[in-house]
Design an enzyme around this catalytic site. Sequence first.
Site, PDB file in Angstrom:
ATOM      1  N   ARG A 152       0.832  -1.209   0.000  1.00 43.83           N
ATOM      2  CA  ARG A 152       0.000   0.000   0.000  1.00 43.83           C
ATOM      3  C   ARG A 152       0.866   1.259   0.000  1.00 43.83           C
ATOM      4  O   ARG A 152       0.510   2.264  -0.606  1.00 43.83           O
ATOM      5  CB  ARG A 152      -0.988  -0.007   1.179  1.00 43.83           C
ATOM      6  CG  ARG A 152      -2.032   1.108   1.118  1.00 43.83           C
ATOM      7  CD  ARG A 152      -3.138   0.927   2.146  1.00 43.83           C
ATOM      8  NE  ARG A 152      -4.179   0.023   1.694  1.00 43.83           N
ATOM      9  CZ  ARG A 152      -5.305   0.391   1.081  1.00 43.83           C
ATOM     10  NH1 ARG A 152      -5.562   1.675   0.855  1.00 43.83           N
ATOM     11  NH2 ARG A 152      -6.180  -0.511   0.709  1.00 43.83           N
TER      12      ARG A 152
ATOM     13  N   GLU B  95      -9.883   5.907   7.366  1.00 44.10           N
ATOM     14  CA  GLU B  95      -8.449   6.184   7.342  1.00 44.10           C
ATOM     15  C   GLU B  95      -8.036   7.478   6.623  1.00 44.10           C
ATOM     16  O   GLU B  95      -7.108   8.156   7.077  1.00 44.10           O
ATOM     17  CB  GLU B  95      -7.706   5.011   6.672  1.00 44.10           C
ATOM     18  CG  GLU B  95      -7.777   3.724   7.463  1.00 44.10           C
ATOM     19  CD  GLU B  95      -7.339   2.536   6.609  1.00 44.10           C
ATOM     20  OE1 GLU B  95      -8.094   2.155   5.701  1.00 44.10           O
ATOM     21  OE2 GLU B  95      -6.252   2.017   6.842  1.00 44.10           O
TER      22      GLU B  95
HETATM   23  N1  MTE Z   1     -12.122   5.452  14.666  1.00 46.91           N
HETATM   24  C1  MTE Z   1     -12.169   5.176  15.983  1.00 46.91           C
HETATM   25  N2  MTE Z   1     -12.886   5.966  16.778  1.00 46.91           N
HETATM   26  N3  MTE Z   1     -11.504   4.109  16.510  1.00 46.91           N
HETATM   27  C2  MTE Z   1     -10.739   3.279  15.721  1.00 46.91           C
HETATM   28  O1  MTE Z   1     -10.147   2.325  16.222  1.00 46.91           O
HETATM   29  N4  MTE Z   1      -9.920   2.799  13.452  1.00 46.91           N
HETATM   30  C3  MTE Z   1      -9.607   3.357  12.134  1.00 46.91           C
HETATM   31  C4  MTE Z   1     -10.827   4.068  11.551  1.00 46.91           C
HETATM   32  N5  MTE Z   1     -11.400   4.967  12.514  1.00 46.91           N
HETATM   33  C5  MTE Z   1     -10.646   3.575  14.323  1.00 46.91           C
HETATM   34  C6  MTE Z   1     -11.396   4.678  13.832  1.00 46.91           C
HETATM   35  C7  MTE Z   1      -9.161   2.362  11.169  1.00 46.91           C
HETATM   36  S1  MTE Z   1      -7.547   1.888  11.198  1.00 46.91           S
HETATM   37  C8  MTE Z   1      -9.987   1.842  10.223  1.00 46.91           C
HETATM   38  S2  MTE Z   1      -9.415   0.769   9.045  1.00 46.91           S
HETATM   39  C9  MTE Z   1     -11.410   2.178  10.178  1.00 46.91           C
HETATM   40  O2  MTE Z   1     -11.787   3.072  11.213  1.00 46.91           O
HETATM   41  C10 MTE Z   1     -12.208   0.880  10.309  1.00 46.91           C
HETATM   42  O3  MTE Z   1     -13.569   1.087  10.352  1.00 46.91           O
HETATM   43  P1  MTE Z   1     -14.471   1.333   9.052  1.00 46.91           P
HETATM   44  O4  MTE Z   1     -13.991   0.405   7.983  1.00 46.91           O
HETATM   45  O5  MTE Z   1     -15.818   1.008   9.522  1.00 46.91           O
HETATM   46  O6  MTE Z   1     -14.264   2.761   8.692  1.00 46.91           O
HETATM   47 MO1  MOS Z   2      -7.234  -0.032   9.630  1.00 45.03          MO
HETATM   48  S1  MOS Z   2      -5.208   0.220   9.651  1.00 45.03           S
HETATM   49  O1  MOS Z   2      -7.170  -0.820   8.051  1.00 45.03           O
HETATM   50  O2  MOS Z   2      -7.420  -1.330  10.716  1.00 45.03           O
END
Ligand code: MTE
Ligand code: MOS
Length: 793
Positions: free
Chosen positions: A322, A725
Amino acid sequence: MTRDDTGTKGARGGVGVALPHDSSRLHVRGEADYTDDIPEVRGTLHAAIGLCERAHARIVALDLAKVAAAPGVVAIATAEDIPGANNYGPVVADDPIFATTLVQYHGQSLFAVAARTVRQARQAARLAAVQYEDLPPILTAEAARDAQSFVLPTERLVRGDPRRAIDAAPHRLRGRARMGGQDQFYLEGMIAYALPGEDGTLRVHCSTQHPGEVQMQVAHALALPVADVVVLCRRMGGGFGGKESQPGLFACVAALLARKTGRPVKLRVDRDDDMVMTGKRHDFVTEYDVGFDDAGRILGIELALASRCGYSADLSGAINDRAMLHSDNCYYLENVGIVSYRGKTHTVSNTAFRGFGGPQGMVGIEQVIDDIARHLDADPLAVRKANFYGTAERNVTHYGQTLVDNVIHPIVAELEAASEYARRRREIRAQNAANPYVKRGIALTPVKFGISFTATHLNQAGCLLHVYTDGTLQLNHGGTEMGQGLFIKVAQVVAEELSVDVDRIRITASDTSRVPNASATAASSGSDLNGKAAQAAARTLKARLAGVAAQHFGVAPEAIAFRANRVHAGDRSLPFAEVARLAWLARVSLSATGFYRTPKIGYDRKTWRGMPFYYFCYGAAVSEVIVDTLTGENRVVRVDIVHDVGTSLNPAVDMGQIEGGFVQGVGWLTTEELWWNDEGKLMTHAPSTYKIPVASDVPAEFNVRIFESQGNAEDAIHRSKAVGEPPLMLGISVLHALRDAIAATAGYTLSPRLDAPATAEAVLASIDELRARRAQAPAAARDASQASAKVAS
Ligand code: MTE
Ligand code: MOS
């Protein structure tokens, strides 16, 4: 019910409504159940892991007599007690649950103990007598690259003829960007609670982004059929990628001890141990060689990415991939060569962290752009724009995917105007000229982030939806909740489909026995995948209920409409609950599954060509900083953001993700510094020495706008876009604002050397280095910049 909560179909909380997080009330009252809050079953034991104290060594002897004799100890487990595979590696089988003959990082697990209390277990785990024979450790990405020590083969991606293009270019620079790692710092640490059931079965509550993988890891370690293990997670207190692959270790240990003792075993990891034992964002060193024209347009570029993967592969393959795929950020690189070294080091195995290698790829190219701009004495924003992907031409990525949804131009135009970038930049320069000690800096950086797991097969999801005869529903899908608001978004999709109040939907814990073989909730794809799967399940139920209602009203099913918690046939209607009851009486199933797989995508990892991403998310940020040049201390004074989420499923949740992601990105690039000593021991393993951003670090002026878009060009759920992200990378603007302020200390004649994290210390060092460089050649400062940038490599 307030008007604001009402969706388009007259029920509370359909798609696009700014509802609060489904658990926000429980969160603020302290009533939300995390794994540690589940009432403990009688006889529960507590576990702790014994850690090694060498980065690289052979184990000569492991004496656990004192551990066994310690107060409260009920059982000990070592590798010999593992009936199945001594491994929890998610991709490659190179992650032993317990090290046996060789230890490969300071903090690796050697054995575990179960005791009556947490305290007893933790104290006993420290009493092991271990004899080591030390081996030389490799500790950094560069050392690993130089020693050819890799966890995975080196990868190369080439388009065009970069060498020839660089050699023929009017200008050329070489340089290096370094960026540190980052601890996920989820507030809830790693935890697993394993409960033995009848006939060898096992139930494991675990804080994990990937219950299905934990289920498999536990089954393999205990030599159980996967069907005999159930893994559950209602919510995590944050994951941020840190709980994508690595909870497996803790679940396996708890399960093993539960197996051995026949009693429930809980393993809650101490915060410091958690920081020592779990992987972080990969730190990277990126070296570049770039040729460009007078406008700063890149004609040819070679990038060499070296990362510190730690002792095992974990998810490092996909993370480094990535990084390669995001080394373009928003810029068209016609002739480009990227080489990616995946360094094996004797440090903890680095893992997923929000952005998953993408941020590291983007920080590299952004520094190239900034160096070019300073070399040409141009506004970095002008150089950025000169290199932007086009919409009709110059729109094919270095991996051959045509951008069909490029909205970076209108986003940047809107942001430039809203933030008054040009005026403020002029004023800042004037202020800096008049002020010898305090310097301001400003930068606008863009974001383009690809959505989909690059391992194509992972882009699938399932859902299980039940309707009860009182008209309430239970919703379950393969996604996990870590604070990002996935559960409320998916519930809104179901509420929209059936036109019922979202409050009728009971969202249940992620549970491997309800939805099997689910992918990790990661790659920001949670709502895309699970939203579509839930929509499919809801549509199946809707069709069945429409059939029942049609029969009741004596009309064709097409004449049935769902609106405002009722089922309508012309001017007649029944409450939704009544139709559910009629369906039950008519013996129509009120339970449905839904399944989704992302269409179109797929690429060839060997040639690096194809369509790894279904679509892209875009955004941009302008940050302004103020720096005390005598101390390096600084503050972010104002931030403006425009970010694209397509047609938002929930603007409140999306806004939270944008703001939080930005702040987390700024933390990574400015204050969060991981430091290992020469023996490979992590010394920053608590918030006392590891500085995450706090509320007071949020910029005083923080203007965030969701980009008004036509919606996702692809058929993602309700034309929304992923948001988890991408906003993290908006934080790069702060790093560049700091570079801008530092450049001011040498009259904007030289390009600063500033590694991330740009701590106050690093900023001060950068200022000193810049001034020293300028003093060397004050007359021909610009030439000196060019020469030293060349030497810098
Ligand atoms: N937001 C919060 N509050 N807590 C989290 O642990 N993880 C992030 C993001 N936002 C996270 C977060 C990461 S690394 C990812 S990949 C995505 O949320 C995963 O959730 P989604 O695919 O539902 O967006
Ligand atoms: Mo998020 S780094 O893809 O869990």
